[in-house]
Design a protein around this motif. Structure first.
Motif, PDB file in Angstrom:
ATOM      1  N   HIS A  14      -4.080   6.138  -5.819  1.00 59.65           N
ATOM      2  CA  HIS A  14      -4.387   7.564  -5.897  1.00 59.65           C
ATOM      3  C   HIS A  14      -5.709   7.869  -5.195  1.00 59.65           C
ATOM      4  O   HIS A  14      -6.772   7.477  -5.670  1.00 59.65           O
ATOM      5  CB  HIS A  14      -4.453   8.041  -7.351  1.00 59.65           C
ATOM      6  N   VAL A  15      -5.610   8.530  -4.039  1.00 57.97           N
ATOM      7  CA  VAL A  15      -6.779   9.070  -3.353  1.00 57.97           C
ATOM      8  C   VAL A  15      -6.421  10.470  -2.880  1.00 57.97           C
ATOM      9  O   VAL A  15      -5.264  10.777  -2.624  1.00 57.97           O
ATOM     10  CB  VAL A  15      -7.286   8.201  -2.170  1.00 57.97           C
ATOM     11  N   GLY A  16      -7.447  11.310  -2.729  1.00 58.24           N
ATOM     12  CA  GLY A  16      -7.209  12.710  -2.427  1.00 58.24           C
ATOM     13  C   GLY A  16      -7.343  13.106  -0.976  1.00 58.24           C
ATOM     14  O   GLY A  16      -6.970  14.220  -0.607  1.00 58.24           O
ATOM     15  N   THR A  17      -7.866  12.224  -0.124  1.00 57.42           N
ATOM     16  CA  THR A  17      -8.033  12.563   1.289  1.00 57.42           C
ATOM     17  C   THR A  17      -7.789  11.339   2.157  1.00 57.42           C
ATOM     18  O   THR A  17      -7.963  10.206   1.715  1.00 57.42           O
ATOM     19  CB  THR A  17      -9.455  13.090   1.602  1.00 57.42           C
ATOM     20  N   LEU A  18      -7.414  11.587   3.393  1.00 64.76           N
ATOM     21  CA  LEU A  18      -7.220  10.479   4.336  1.00 64.76           C
ATOM     22  C   LEU A  18      -8.505   9.691   4.556  1.00 64.76           C
ATOM     23  O   LEU A  18      -8.467   8.483   4.800  1.00 64.76           O
ATOM     24  CB  LEU A  18      -6.705  11.012   5.671  1.00 64.76           C
ATOM     25  N   SER A  19      -9.632  10.361   4.465  1.00 62.40           N
ATOM     26  CA  SER A  19     -10.909   9.678   4.705  1.00 62.40           C
ATOM     27  C   SER A  19     -11.212   8.617   3.654  1.00 62.40           C
ATOM     28  O   SER A  19     -12.076   7.768   3.866  1.00 62.40           O
ATOM     29  CB  SER A  19     -12.057  10.693   4.770  1.00 62.40           C
ATOM     30  N   GLU A  20     -10.488   8.608   2.544  1.00 60.33           N
ATOM     31  CA  GLU A  20     -10.688   7.615   1.494  1.00 60.33           C
ATOM     32  C   GLU A  20      -9.837   6.359   1.694  1.00 60.33           C
ATOM     33  O   GLU A  20      -9.964   5.404   0.917  1.00 60.33           O
ATOM     34  CB  GLU A  20     -10.361   8.220   0.129  1.00 60.33           C
ATOM     35  N   LEU A  21      -8.965   6.341   2.717  1.00 60.51           N
ATOM     36  CA  LEU A  21      -8.135   5.156   2.939  1.00 60.51           C
ATOM     37  C   LEU A  21      -8.999   3.967   3.330  1.00 60.51           C
ATOM     38  O   LEU A  21      -9.967   4.095   4.085  1.00 60.51           O
ATOM     39  CB  LEU A  21      -7.115   5.407   4.046  1.00 60.51           C
ATOM     40  N   SER A  22      -8.609   2.800   2.854  1.00 61.28           N
ATOM     41  CA  SER A  22      -9.277   1.561   3.255  1.00 61.28           C
ATOM     42  C   SER A  22      -8.802   1.169   4.653  1.00 61.28           C
ATOM     43  O   SER A  22      -7.786   1.679   5.142  1.00 61.28           O
ATOM     44  CB  SER A  22      -8.947   0.447   2.261  1.00 61.28           C
ATOM     45  N   GLU A  23      -9.504   0.255   5.266  1.00 65.61           N
ATOM     46  CA  GLU A  23      -9.087  -0.251   6.586  1.00 65.61           C
ATOM     47  C   GLU A  23      -7.683  -0.842   6.515  1.00 65.61           C
ATOM     48  O   GLU A  23      -6.862  -0.615   7.402  1.00 65.61           O
ATOM     49  CB  GLU A  23     -10.083  -1.298   7.106  1.00 65.61           C
ATOM     50  N   ASP A  24      -7.402  -1.594   5.459  1.00 64.55           N
ATOM     51  CA  ASP A  24      -6.075  -2.203   5.306  1.00 64.55           C
ATOM     52  C   ASP A  24      -4.987  -1.141   5.144  1.00 64.55           C
ATOM     53  O   ASP A  24      -3.885  -1.284   5.683  1.00 64.55           O
ATOM     54  CB  ASP A  24      -6.052  -3.155   4.111  1.00 64.55           C
ATOM     55  N   GLU A  25      -5.283  -0.073   4.410  1.00 68.05           N
ATOM     56  CA  GLU A  25      -4.301   1.006   4.238  1.00 68.05           C
ATOM     57  C   GLU A  25      -4.042   1.729   5.557  1.00 68.05           C
ATOM     58  O   GLU A  25      -2.893   2.066   5.861  1.00 68.05           O
ATOM     59  CB  GLU A  25      -4.790   1.987   3.172  1.00 68.05           C
ATOM     60  N   TRP A  26      -5.098   1.940   6.354  1.00 69.38           N
ATOM     61  CA  TRP A  26      -4.928   2.562   7.682  1.00 69.38           C
ATOM     62  C   TRP A  26      -4.077   1.675   8.586  1.00 69.38           C
ATOM     63  O   TRP A  26      -3.159   2.150   9.258  1.00 69.38           O
ATOM     64  CB  TRP A  26      -6.279   2.802   8.362  1.00 69.38           C
ATOM     65  N   THR A  27      -4.392   0.404   8.607  1.00 63.91           N
ATOM     66  CA  THR A  27      -3.653  -0.540   9.459  1.00 63.91           C
ATOM     67  C   THR A  27      -2.184  -0.577   9.056  1.00 63.91           C
ATOM     68  O   THR A  27      -1.291  -0.516   9.902  1.00 63.91           O
ATOM     69  CB  THR A  27      -4.269  -1.946   9.361  1.00 63.91           C
ATOM     70  N   TYR A  81       0.781  -1.232   0.000  1.00 63.32           N
ATOM     71  CA  TYR A  81       0.000   0.000   0.000  1.00 63.32           C
ATOM     72  C   TYR A  81       0.815   1.286   0.000  1.00 63.32           C
ATOM     73  O   TYR A  81       0.348   2.311  -0.488  1.00 63.32           O
ATOM     74  CB  TYR A  81      -0.934   0.031   1.223  1.00 63.32           C
ATOM     75  N   TRP A  82       1.991   1.278   0.588  1.00 67.64           N
ATOM     76  CA  TRP A  82       2.750   2.496   0.827  1.00 67.64           C
ATOM     77  C   TRP A  82       4.190   2.358   0.358  1.00 67.64           C
ATOM     78  O   TRP A  82       4.747   1.262   0.345  1.00 67.64           O
ATOM     79  CB  TRP A  82       2.764   2.827   2.324  1.00 67.64           C
ATOM     80  N   ALA A  83       4.797   3.505   0.038  1.00 62.39           N
ATOM     81  CA  ALA A  83       6.239   3.579  -0.213  1.00 62.39           C
ATOM     82  C   ALA A  83       6.791   4.690   0.674  1.00 62.39           C
ATOM     83  O   ALA A  83       6.165   5.746   0.816  1.00 62.39           O
ATOM     84  CB  ALA A  83       6.524   3.880  -1.681  1.00 62.39           C
ATOM     85  N   ALA A  84       7.937   4.432   1.274  1.00 62.52           N
ATOM     86  CA  ALA A  84       8.594   5.418   2.141  1.00 62.52           C
ATOM     87  C   ALA A  84       9.903   5.831   1.491  1.00 62.52           C
ATOM     88  O   ALA A  84      10.671   4.988   1.017  1.00 62.52           O
ATOM     89  CB  ALA A  84       8.860   4.815   3.518  1.00 62.52           C
ATOM     90  N   TYR A  85      10.126   7.146   1.467  1.00 60.56           N
ATOM     91  CA  TYR A  85      11.318   7.717   0.844  1.00 60.56           C
ATOM     92  C   TYR A  85      12.029   8.634   1.821  1.00 60.56           C
ATOM     93  O   TYR A  85      11.375   9.344   2.593  1.00 60.56           O
ATOM     94  CB  TYR A  85      10.942   8.555  -0.391  1.00 60.56           C
ATOM     95  N   LEU A  86      13.353   8.657   1.743  1.00 57.27           N
ATOM     96  CA  LEU A  86      14.102   9.709   2.410  1.00 57.27           C
ATOM     97  C   LEU A  86      13.904  10.950   1.550  1.00 57.27           C
ATOM     98  O   LEU A  86      14.120  10.920   0.335  1.00 57.27           O
ATOM     99  CB  LEU A  86      15.579   9.343   2.507  1.00 57.27           C
ATOM    100  N   ALA A  87      13.433  12.022   2.152  1.00 58.54           N
ATOM    101  CA  ALA A  87      13.101  13.236   1.396  1.00 58.54           C
ATOM    102  C   ALA A  87      14.338  13.860   0.766  1.00 58.54           C
ATOM    103  O   ALA A  87      15.437  13.814   1.336  1.00 58.54           O
ATOM    104  CB  ALA A  87      12.418  14.247   2.313  1.00 58.54           C
TER     105      ALA A  87
END
Length: 154
Positions: free
Chosen positions: A45-58, A23-29
């Motif tokens: 691609h989602v535009g707000t935190l409220s659009e995250l799925s349960e799995d993405e939040w976890t 679900y996620w990628a982490a980068y050194l800025a």
């Protein structure tokens, strides 16, 4: 999305990839205005935190735990400030926000990397906007290698 900067990262943009999962990628800025600053980008691609799925939040919670553990172990961070600021997307005529989070580690003591020492001059205060990066390229590479190794083992 074809017109989304985060959906279309180049190989150059991805050269400081620290960690990646479903679900996620982490980068050194690129900007190391705060030593160890990272960016977590949602792969979908989602535009707000409220659009995250349960799995993405976890999964986000687990990645935040890993990144914070890494920054504390590798660089001695006292805390990590997390922000999800989508404001810049709305400067465009056709805003197309993509959820991502910034992690700004904070330090009460100097961070020593190689022969250099970096001081968090705003420790215990809000972070400064448009603060110049003062880390050397060599020290940034050193941080990247150490963080990537830590995250691959833990």
């Amino acid at each position: 999305m074809s017109n989304c900067e985060w959906c279309n990262l180049s190989d150059e943009d991805k050269k400081y990839t620290l960690y990646e999962d479903e679900y996620w990628a982490a980068y050194l800025a690129d900007e190391q205005d705060y030593i160890g600053r990272c960016i977590l980008v949602l792969k979908r691609h989602v535009g707000t935190l409220s659009e995250l799925s349960e799995d993405e939040w976890t999964d986000l919670r687990l990645i935040i735990q890993r990144i914070e553990s890494c920054l504390k172990a590798i660089l001695g961070a006292d805390l990590c400030n997390w922000t999800c600021l989508l404001n810049n997307f709305y400067k465009d005529d056709n805003p197309n926000p993509h959820v991502h989070l910034h992690c700004r580690p904070r330090y009460s003591k100097p961070v020593v990397i190689g022969d250099n020492s970096y001081i968090d001059e705003e420790f215990a205060h809000h972070y400064a906007l448009k603060k110049p990066s003062k880390i050397t390229d060599e020290d940034k590479q050193n941080i990247y290698v150490r963080m990537k190794e830590f995250l691959s083992l833990n």
